[in-house]
Design a protein around this motif. Structure first.
Motif, PDB file in Angstrom:
ATOM      1  N   LEU A 103       0.820  -1.217   0.000  1.00  0.00           N
ATOM      2  CA  LEU A 103       0.000   0.000   0.000  1.00  0.00           C
ATOM      3  C   LEU A 103       0.851   1.263   0.000  1.00  0.00           C
ATOM      4  O   LEU A 103       0.548   2.225  -0.712  1.00  0.00           O
ATOM      5  N   LEU A 104       1.934   1.260   0.779  1.00  0.00           N
ATOM      6  CA  LEU A 104       2.800   2.439   0.846  1.00  0.00           C
ATOM      7  C   LEU A 104       3.409   2.736  -0.514  1.00  0.00           C
ATOM      8  O   LEU A 104       3.440   3.901  -0.954  1.00  0.00           O
ATOM      9  N   ALA A 105       3.877   1.721  -1.209  1.00  0.00           N
ATOM     10  CA  ALA A 105       4.517   1.917  -2.516  1.00  0.00           C
ATOM     11  C   ALA A 105       3.540   2.481  -3.546  1.00  0.00           C
ATOM     12  O   ALA A 105       3.855   3.433  -4.266  1.00  0.00           O
ATOM     13  N   PHE A 106       2.346   1.909  -3.619  1.00  0.00           N
ATOM     14  CA  PHE A 106       1.387   2.371  -4.626  1.00  0.00           C
ATOM     15  C   PHE A 106       0.759   3.707  -4.237  1.00  0.00           C
ATOM     16  O   PHE A 106       0.395   4.504  -5.107  1.00  0.00           O
ATOM     17  N   GLU A 107       0.664   3.958  -2.945  1.00  0.00           N
ATOM     18  CA  GLU A 107       0.158   5.252  -2.480  1.00  0.00           C
ATOM     19  C   GLU A 107       1.086   6.376  -2.909  1.00  0.00           C
ATOM     20  O   GLU A 107       0.644   7.474  -3.260  1.00  0.00           O
ATOM     21  N   GLU A 108       2.392   6.097  -2.881  1.00  0.00           N
ATOM     22  CA  GLU A 108       3.378   7.104  -3.312  1.00  0.00           C
ATOM     23  C   GLU A 108       3.191   7.475  -4.785  1.00  0.00           C
ATOM     24  O   GLU A 108       3.630   8.544  -5.215  1.00  0.00           O
ATOM     25  N   ASN A 109       2.542   6.607  -5.539  1.00  0.00           N
ATOM     26  CA  ASN A 109       2.275   6.870  -6.954  1.00  0.00           C
ATOM     27  C   ASN A 109       0.806   7.204  -7.199  1.00  0.00           C
ATOM     28  O   ASN A 109       0.344   7.183  -8.352  1.00  0.00           O
ATOM     29  N   ASN A 110       0.094   7.506  -6.104  1.00  0.00           N
ATOM     30  CA  ASN A 110      -1.328   7.894  -6.182  1.00  0.00           C
ATOM     31  C   ASN A 110      -2.181   6.865  -6.913  1.00  0.00           C
ATOM     32  O   ASN A 110      -3.191   7.207  -7.533  1.00  0.00           O
ATOM     33  N   TYR A 111      -1.765   5.596  -6.836  1.00  0.00           N
ATOM     34  CA  TYR A 111      -2.509   4.504  -7.475  1.00  0.00           C
ATOM     35  C   TYR A 111      -2.794   4.789  -8.950  1.00  0.00           C
ATOM     36  O   TYR A 111      -3.841   4.460  -9.476  1.00  0.00           O
ATOM     37  N   GLU A 112      -1.802   5.377  -9.616  1.00  0.00           N
ATOM     38  CA  GLU A 112      -1.972   5.707 -11.036  1.00  0.00           C
ATOM     39  C   GLU A 112      -0.622   5.635 -11.742  1.00  0.00           C
ATOM     40  O   GLU A 112       0.393   6.117 -11.241  1.00  0.00           O
ATOM     41  N   LEU A 113      -0.619   5.029 -12.920  1.00  0.00           N
ATOM     42  CA  LEU A 113       0.604   4.928 -13.731  1.00  0.00           C
ATOM     43  C   LEU A 113       0.269   5.170 -15.195  1.00  0.00           C
ATOM     44  O   LEU A 113      -0.636   4.529 -15.749  1.00  0.00           O
ATOM     45  N   ASN A 114       0.961   6.123 -15.797  1.00  0.00           N
ATOM     46  CA  ASN A 114       0.760   6.444 -17.220  1.00  0.00           C
ATOM     47  C   ASN A 114      -0.715   6.691 -17.551  1.00  0.00           C
ATOM     48  O   ASN A 114      -1.226   6.244 -18.584  1.00  0.00           O
ATOM     49  N   GLY A 115      -1.393   7.365 -16.646  1.00  0.00           N
ATOM     50  CA  GLY A 115      -2.792   7.695 -16.878  1.00  0.00           C
ATOM     51  C   GLY A 115      -3.756   6.567 -16.603  1.00  0.00           C
ATOM     52  O   GLY A 115      -4.965   6.702 -16.842  1.00  0.00           O
ATOM     53  N   ARG A 116      -3.259   5.448 -16.086  1.00  0.00           N
ATOM     54  CA  ARG A 116      -4.127   4.299 -15.787  1.00  0.00           C
ATOM     55  C   ARG A 116      -4.221   4.097 -14.280  1.00  0.00           C
ATOM     56  O   ARG A 116      -3.224   4.122 -13.572  1.00  0.00           O
ATOM     57  N   LYS A 117      -5.430   3.901 -13.799  1.00  0.00           N
ATOM     58  CA  LYS A 117      -5.647   3.676 -12.376  1.00  0.00           C
ATOM     59  C   LYS A 117      -5.162   2.282 -11.976  1.00  0.00           C
ATOM     60  O   LYS A 117      -5.257   1.334 -12.747  1.00  0.00           O
ATOM     61  N   ILE A 118      -4.635   2.191 -10.751  1.00  0.00           N
ATOM     62  CA  ILE A 118      -4.217   0.910 -10.199  1.00  0.00           C
ATOM     63  C   ILE A 118      -5.253   0.452  -9.179  1.00  0.00           C
ATOM     64  O   ILE A 118      -5.602   1.189  -8.259  1.00  0.00           O
ATOM     65  N   GLU A 119      -5.770  -0.750  -9.358  1.00  0.00           N
ATOM     66  CA  GLU A 119      -6.696  -1.346  -8.396  1.00  0.00           C
ATOM     67  C   GLU A 119      -6.005  -2.526  -7.721  1.00  0.00           C
ATOM     68  O   GLU A 119      -5.588  -3.470  -8.380  1.00  0.00           O
ATOM     69  N   LEU A 120      -5.890  -2.465  -6.406  1.00  0.00           N
ATOM     70  CA  LEU A 120      -5.288  -3.557  -5.647  1.00  0.00           C
ATOM     71  C   LEU A 120      -6.399  -4.421  -5.053  1.00  0.00           C
ATOM     72  O   LEU A 120      -7.300  -3.911  -4.389  1.00  0.00           O
ATOM     73  N   VAL A 121      -6.320  -5.710  -5.292  1.00  0.00           N
ATOM     74  CA  VAL A 121      -7.345  -6.634  -4.804  1.00  0.00           C
ATOM     75  C   VAL A 121      -6.689  -7.582  -3.796  1.00  0.00           C
ATOM     76  O   VAL A 121      -5.868  -8.422  -4.161  1.00  0.00           O
TER      77      VAL A 121
END
Length: 368
Positions: free
Chosen positions: A53-71
């Motif tokens: 969670l900390l790692a993806f939060e640092e990237n605002n759950y977004e990469l190259n304009g695509r949202k990141i969903e963690l399941v």
């Protein structure tokens, strides 16, 4: 005529809605996490969730304009449930999986994932040597239990003249625990040392276990089990007056081990590729972020989950989620929190190991 126009407009609207929903789906990248989040193995699983969670939060759950969903899914250390989770991930078109917490569950997951060419799984803790040297869809940032991994630990054992070793393994994660003990034994034999004098399960009757230990009189008891069971065994041995030196695998080297074992934890030995008191800037920055977010210090498993998450993030910035394996192998070398992480052609890594001993309630690094 108006009716025809109305039908045309209605069709266009439905097509637009369909295309918009498909476009939205394409923009979202789903990443699955499977591991023990409840029960005694959850010490590892919840720490890993924190790191992810900390790692993806640092990237605002977004990469190259695509949202990141963690399941996140709890396998409860149950094989059938684990299979259901992996199959559900496949049905949900999830291509990247972080997991499992234990080697036994990773083995179950890979029996399914390796049949799907474009899926990729990476673990922060599964260390069984059974997975090493295989060109499959499973990578890890945790070192495999090969004889090379045990080089520094076997040297420490020889230096301290521990000739007769009694091994205790966790039967619920035998893929890892017996693998750990057997490969350490091989490393010692290669250096002309003795085989282990006996193996026992952490679930064995404790009274009979004490009797066996008193009879065989080992120089060292080596426990490969989770932190809860290791603490339980150590505390029981000390309460029964056993003064034999005790060592444990890195699996149990968590703050909860000292909390559960109390004063009995004093003197317990660990050999590990992680230093909680490392003073390099990258690691110290991570620790501060982790402390600010969770109010506790990160364990090795939280740190490694953070590392693997950043590797995934870096690779996703370069290509599609179906190309993670190829992109990692193309680069091979990554910056970790405590030095370089270098993957070989089969997704296995090597790291430097150090020996620690519990002194005054803390893990203290000692010279090998």
């Amino acid at each position: 005529m108006k009716k025809i126009y109305f039908l045309i407009i209605l069709t266009i609207v439905f097509v637009c809605i369909f295309l918009f929903s498909k476009l939205k789906e394409e923009k979202s990248i789903k990443i699955g996490f499977v591991g023990a989040l409840t029960g005694k193995y959850s010490v590892l699983g919840n720490a890993m969730v924190n790191g992810v969670l900390l790692a993806f939060e640092e990237n605002n759950y977004e990469l190259n304009g695509r949202k990141i969903e963690l399941v996140f899914k709890d396998d409860k250390q149950n094989e059938e449930l684990n299979k259901q989770i992996i199959n559900a991930f496949i049905e949900d078109d999830i291509k990247i999986i972080i997991g499992n917490v234990t080697s036994s569950m990773s083995k179950v997951s890979m029996s399914i994932i390796n049949k799907v060419n474009d899926m990729f799984m990476i673990s922060a803790s599964s260390a069984s040597n059974e997975f090493a040297g295989i060109d499959d869809n499973f990578f890890r940032v945790h070192v495999a239990n090969n004889t090379q991994r045990f080089d520094s630990f076997s040297n420490y054992i020889i230096k301290n003249n521990y000739k007769n070793i009694y091994g205790i393994y966790d039967p619920h994660n035998k893929t890892y625990s017996m693998d750990y003990l057997l490969n350490l034994e091989k490393a010692l034999i290669l250096k002309k040392e003795n085989s282990f004098i006996n193996y026992a399960s952490s679930n064995d009757d404790l009274t009979k276990l004490i009797e066996n230990l008193n009879e065989l009189k080992p120089d060292l008891i080596l426990i490969c089990a989770n932190s809860v069971d290791t603490a339980r065994l150590v505390q029981y041995f000390r309460l029964k007056g056993l003064s034999i030196p005790i060592a444990s695998s890195e699996w149990a080297m968590t703050p909860s081990f000292i909390e559960n074992a109390g004063k009995s934890s004093e003197g317990v030995i660990f050999n590990i590729d992680y230093n909680a008191k490392a003073d390099n800037l990258v690691y110290k920055t991570f620790v501060k972020k982790y402390l600010d977010k969770y109010g506790i210090y990160p364990s090795m498993f939280a740190s490694k989950a953070y590392e693997l998450s950043n590797i995934i993030i870096e690779m996703l910035k370069k290509g599609k989620e179906t190309q993670i394996k190829e992109n990692i192998l193309a680069k091979k070398e990554f910056d970790g929190l405590q030095g370089k992480i270098i993957f070989d052609d089969n997704g296995d890594v090597s790291r430097k190991f150090n020996t620690f001993v519990v002194v005054n309630g803390e893990f203290k690094k000692v010279d090998d």
